[in-house]
Design a protein around this motif. Structure first.
Motif, PDB file in Angstrom:
ATOM      1  N   ALA A 190       0.828  -1.207   0.000  1.00  0.00           N
ATOM      2  CA  ALA A 190       0.000   0.000   0.000  1.00  0.00           C
ATOM      3  C   ALA A 190       0.863   1.259   0.000  1.00  0.00           C
ATOM      4  N   VAL A 191       1.938   1.264   0.794  1.00  0.00           N
ATOM      5  CA  VAL A 191       2.808   2.446   0.886  1.00  0.00           C
ATOM      6  C   VAL A 191       3.499   2.706  -0.452  1.00  0.00           C
ATOM      7  N   VAL A 192       4.008   1.672  -1.096  1.00  0.00           N
ATOM      8  CA  VAL A 192       4.682   1.849  -2.387  1.00  0.00           C
ATOM      9  C   VAL A 192       3.682   2.300  -3.446  1.00  0.00           C
ATOM     10  N   SER A 193       2.496   1.735  -3.449  1.00  0.00           N
ATOM     11  CA  SER A 193       1.474   2.145  -4.413  1.00  0.00           C
ATOM     12  C   SER A 193       1.112   3.615  -4.230  1.00  0.00           C
ATOM     13  N   ASN A 194       0.963   4.034  -2.974  1.00  0.00           N
ATOM     14  CA  ASN A 194       0.646   5.437  -2.710  1.00  0.00           C
ATOM     15  C   ASN A 194       1.820   6.354  -3.048  1.00  0.00           C
ATOM     16  N   TRP A 195       3.042   5.868  -2.829  1.00  0.00           N
ATOM     17  CA  TRP A 195       4.229   6.639  -3.209  1.00  0.00           C
ATOM     18  C   TRP A 195       4.254   6.863  -4.715  1.00  0.00           C
ATOM     19  N   HIS A 196       3.926   5.858  -5.491  1.00  0.00           N
ATOM     20  CA  HIS A 196       3.863   5.999  -6.946  1.00  0.00           C
ATOM     21  C   HIS A 196       2.801   7.023  -7.345  1.00  0.00           C
ATOM     22  N   SER A 197       1.671   7.003  -6.642  1.00  0.00           N
ATOM     23  CA  SER A 197       0.625   7.989  -6.921  1.00  0.00           C
ATOM     24  C   SER A 197       1.109   9.398  -6.621  1.00  0.00           C
ATOM     25  N   GLU A 198       1.820   9.546  -5.509  1.00  0.00           N
ATOM     26  CA  GLU A 198       2.313  10.877  -5.140  1.00  0.00           C
ATOM     27  C   GLU A 198       3.370  11.375  -6.115  1.00  0.00           C
ATOM     28  N   LEU A 199       4.232  10.489  -6.598  1.00  0.00           N
ATOM     29  CA  LEU A 199       5.223  10.891  -7.599  1.00  0.00           C
ATOM     30  C   LEU A 199       4.545  11.383  -8.874  1.00  0.00           C
ATOM     31  N   ARG A 200       3.502  10.673  -9.289  1.00  0.00           N
ATOM     32  CA  ARG A 200       2.769  11.103 -10.480  1.00  0.00           C
ATOM     33  C   ARG A 200       2.118  12.462 -10.243  1.00  0.00           C
ATOM     34  N   ASP A 201       1.556  12.662  -9.060  1.00  0.00           N
ATOM     35  CA  ASP A 201       0.931  13.939  -8.731  1.00  0.00           C
ATOM     36  C   ASP A 201       1.975  15.058  -8.704  1.00  0.00           C
ATOM     37  N   LEU A 202       3.179  14.746  -8.217  1.00  0.00           N
ATOM     38  CA  LEU A 202       4.263  15.727  -8.216  1.00  0.00           C
ATOM     39  C   LEU A 202       4.611  16.166  -9.640  1.00  0.00           C
ATOM     40  N   CYS A 203       4.649  15.206 -10.553  1.00  0.00           N
ATOM     41  CA  CYS A 203       4.925  15.536 -11.955  1.00  0.00           C
ATOM     42  C   CYS A 203       3.866  16.476 -12.512  1.00  0.00           C
ATOM     43  N   LEU A 204       2.616  16.182 -12.222  1.00  0.00           N
ATOM     44  CA  LEU A 204       1.524  17.025 -12.718  1.00  0.00           C
ATOM     45  C   LEU A 204       1.584  18.415 -12.092  1.00  0.00           C
ATOM     46  N   LEU A 205       1.921  18.470 -10.810  1.00  0.00           N
ATOM     47  CA  LEU A 205       2.027  19.756 -10.125  1.00  0.00           C
ATOM     48  C   LEU A 205       3.164  20.591 -10.711  1.00  0.00           C
ATOM     49  N   LEU A 206       4.313  19.951 -10.948  1.00  0.00           N
ATOM     50  CA  LEU A 206       5.432  20.654 -11.575  1.00  0.00           C
ATOM     51  C   LEU A 206       5.084  21.103 -12.994  1.00  0.00           C
ATOM     52  N   SER A 207       4.326  20.293 -13.704  1.00  0.00           N
ATOM     53  CA  SER A 207       3.905  20.661 -15.059  1.00  0.00           C
ATOM     54  C   SER A 207       3.075  21.931 -15.035  1.00  0.00           C
ATOM     55  N   ARG A 208       2.128  21.995 -14.107  1.00  0.00           N
ATOM     56  CA  ARG A 208       1.267  23.175 -14.013  1.00  0.00           C
ATOM     57  C   ARG A 208       2.057  24.403 -13.575  1.00  0.00           C
ATOM     58  N   LYS A 209       3.029  24.207 -12.686  1.00  0.00           N
ATOM     59  CA  LYS A 209       3.803  25.338 -12.170  1.00  0.00           C
ATOM     60  C   LYS A 209       4.814  25.869 -13.189  1.00  0.00           C
ATOM     61  N   THR A 210       5.365  24.977 -14.018  1.00  0.00           N
ATOM     62  CA  THR A 210       6.417  25.384 -14.948  1.00  0.00           C
ATOM     63  C   THR A 210       5.899  25.618 -16.365  1.00  0.00           C
ATOM     64  N   GLY A 211       4.756  25.055 -16.698  1.00  0.00           N
ATOM     65  CA  GLY A 211       4.259  25.147 -18.063  1.00  0.00           C
ATOM     66  C   GLY A 211       4.936  24.178 -19.009  1.00  0.00           C
ATOM     67  N   ALA A 212       5.694  23.227 -18.471  1.00  0.00           N
ATOM     68  CA  ALA A 212       6.359  22.190 -19.261  1.00  0.00           C
ATOM     69  C   ALA A 212       5.937  20.823 -18.730  1.00  0.00           C
ATOM     70  N   THR A 213       5.988  19.812 -19.562  1.00  0.00           N
ATOM     71  CA  THR A 213       5.497  18.493 -19.163  1.00  0.00           C
ATOM     72  C   THR A 213       6.560  17.717 -18.393  1.00  0.00           C
ATOM     73  N   ALA A 214       6.417  17.681 -17.076  1.00  0.00           N
ATOM     74  CA  ALA A 214       7.329  16.898 -16.233  1.00  0.00           C
ATOM     75  C   ALA A 214       6.865  15.444 -16.212  1.00  0.00           C
TER      76      ALA A 214
END
Length: 443
Positions: free
Chosen positions: A229-253
């Motif tokens: 469960a922890v690893v699965s949630n960690w993977h979800s958070e990493l994906r969310d981090l990419c999306l958050l960085l994409s929105r903040k930078t205007g580039a696809t992380a």
């Protein structure tokens, strides 16, 4: 409507302004998204590209909701939507299943739609929910693998859809002003709480249980449900981090994944579980276009520390140790150096040297080796957070991680760094234009 009738189905075209009951949040949100998808080619093209489907000027996208199969008796299956993509002579189709808010996707329902898709000739089942996946083909729900041999199973989180819309709009990729208006309005709608969109914000009860177990001297079993469960949630958070960085930078992380992990998400989960059990670390790497280097993220469950770093190659055109270090510190001249850490890597077996950025500014001999012929090969620039209480909280861990990665590290350090590039070769003044560098073979 002939495209939907070819599958023996009936349905309504997806509407921008659906007439549905107030309780039908899923139906309303999906109808508006699918209607926009059918009307804005750049939007549908971006989604199709993410799942490996080509699109062009001849591509036609049709979208339907409230899909039924009146000729099929007894099963009462009603997919939330159907997408039909026509490109010249070929067609591709997908059932759509949508969940909003905290509603999870259900294994039995998805498997039923996979069987139905195979029976009626639909190519894929596409799901939308607030659950995250590193790639569209890495579905958050495990299903019987036999069902995906002839039908693709794909997934988009609502936040990834929102990010796609945002990037299309801010990067001026759409020429038609009406289409820009539609996307801006769709973004505005999805950001409203009534749409049911949620970001990943909770590591789950297993996070607390695992940390408490470690604190009392326990170890992590790679076969435990908590580790999964922890690893699965960690993977979800990493994906969310990419999306958050994409929105903040205007580039696809994007996440950096090996070819093996890209093709087999189960293998990635098992390897990360083993790493968690052996090292008590969760790790990931994020790629931001044109950044000086990948961003490495690590959560150490033993010390309850989050570390974020970049490894940049030292400039090869500088022959002295201090010159190479100064190349790095000059780029970070406006950064508060007290909590930025620098590690210098040397060739061969020479031990790594480390200090804070502030210490390196005050005394550049910290990163000097007695042998002047030895020069640094690379530098690691890092920031960390070691707040045990925030680390232990299911939500505060996510908040601390996102603040460190996006605002603190990327905002103050990563965006200031530029990777070294070899300078263009200079003209050789000693070579006369009238002379040749080559000797005549017969001379």
């Amino acid at each position: 409507m002939e495209d939907i009738e070819a599958f023996g189905a009936r349905g309504e075209r997806a509407r921008l302004f659906p007439v549905l009951a107030d309780s039908s949040k899923e139906g309303r949100t999906l109808s508006i998204v699918l209607a926009t998808l059918a009307q804005v080619p750049e939007f549908s093209g971006s989604i199709l590209s993410a799942i490996g489907r080509r699109s062009g000027t001849r591509t036609k996208v049709e979208a339907f909701t409230e899909v039924t199969f009146p000729k099929r008796k007894g099963d009462n299956l009603r997919p939330d939507g159907l997408i039909v993509v026509s490109t010249g002579r070929s067609k591709w189709s997908a059932f759509v299943e949508a969940k909003v808010g905290s509603a999870p996707l259900k294994q039995d329902q998805i498997e039923a739609y996979l069987r139905l898709a195979k029976d009626v000739g639909v190519d894929a089942v596409l799901t939308f929910s607030n659950e995250f996946a590193p790639l569209p083909e890495h579905h958050p729900v495990q299903v019987d693998r036999r069902l995906t041999r002839s039908v693709d199973l794909l997934h988009f989180s609502w936040f990834s859809i929102l990010t796609t819309i945002n990037l299309l709009a801010i990067n001026d990729e759409i020429a038609d002003e009406d289409h820009v208006f539609l996307l801006r309005e769709l973004e505005r709608f999805l950001l409203h709480p009534s749409a049911g969109l949620k970001r990943f914000d909770n590591m789950g009860a297993e996070w607390t249980a695992l940390l408490d177990h470690l604190r009392t001297g326990g170890t992590i079993s790679k076969n435990s449900p908590e580790a999964l469960a922890v690893v699965s949630n960690w993977h979800s958070e990493l994906r969310d981090l990419c999306l958050l960085l994409s929105r903040k930078t205007g580039a696809t992380a994007e996440l950096k994944l090996s070819p093996k992990h890209r093709s087999d998400p189960r293998e990635r989960i098992q390897q990360d579980i083993k790493h968690l059990a052996d090292k008590c670390h969760l790790t990931g790497t994020i790629l931001v276009p044109d950044a000086a280097a990948p961003i490495d993220v690590e959560a150490d469950l033993n010390t309850r520390t989050i570390r974020v770093s970049m490894k940049v190659d030292a400039p090869q055109d500088k022959a002295q140790q201090r010159s190479r270090l100064n190349w790095l510190t000059r780029q970070l001249k406006d950064v508060d150096g007290a909590d930025v850490h620098i590690k210098t890597n040397w060739p061969g077996r020479v031990a790594q040297t480390s200090s804070t950025l502030a210490e390196a500014r005050d005394d550049d001999t910290v990163h000097v080796h007695p042998d002047r012929s030895v020069v640094p090969t690379s530098f690691v620039v890092m920031k960390m957070v070691a707040e045990g209480r925030r680390f232990a909280g299911r939500k505060t861990f996510v908040e601390a991680l996102e603040d460190l990665v996006v605002n603190d590290f990327y905002g103050s350090v990563a965006q200031c760094l530029t990777a070294w590039r070899a300078p263009a070769p200079k003209l050789r003044a000693a070579v006369d234009e009238g002379e040749s560098d080559f000797v005549d073979a017969e001379g």
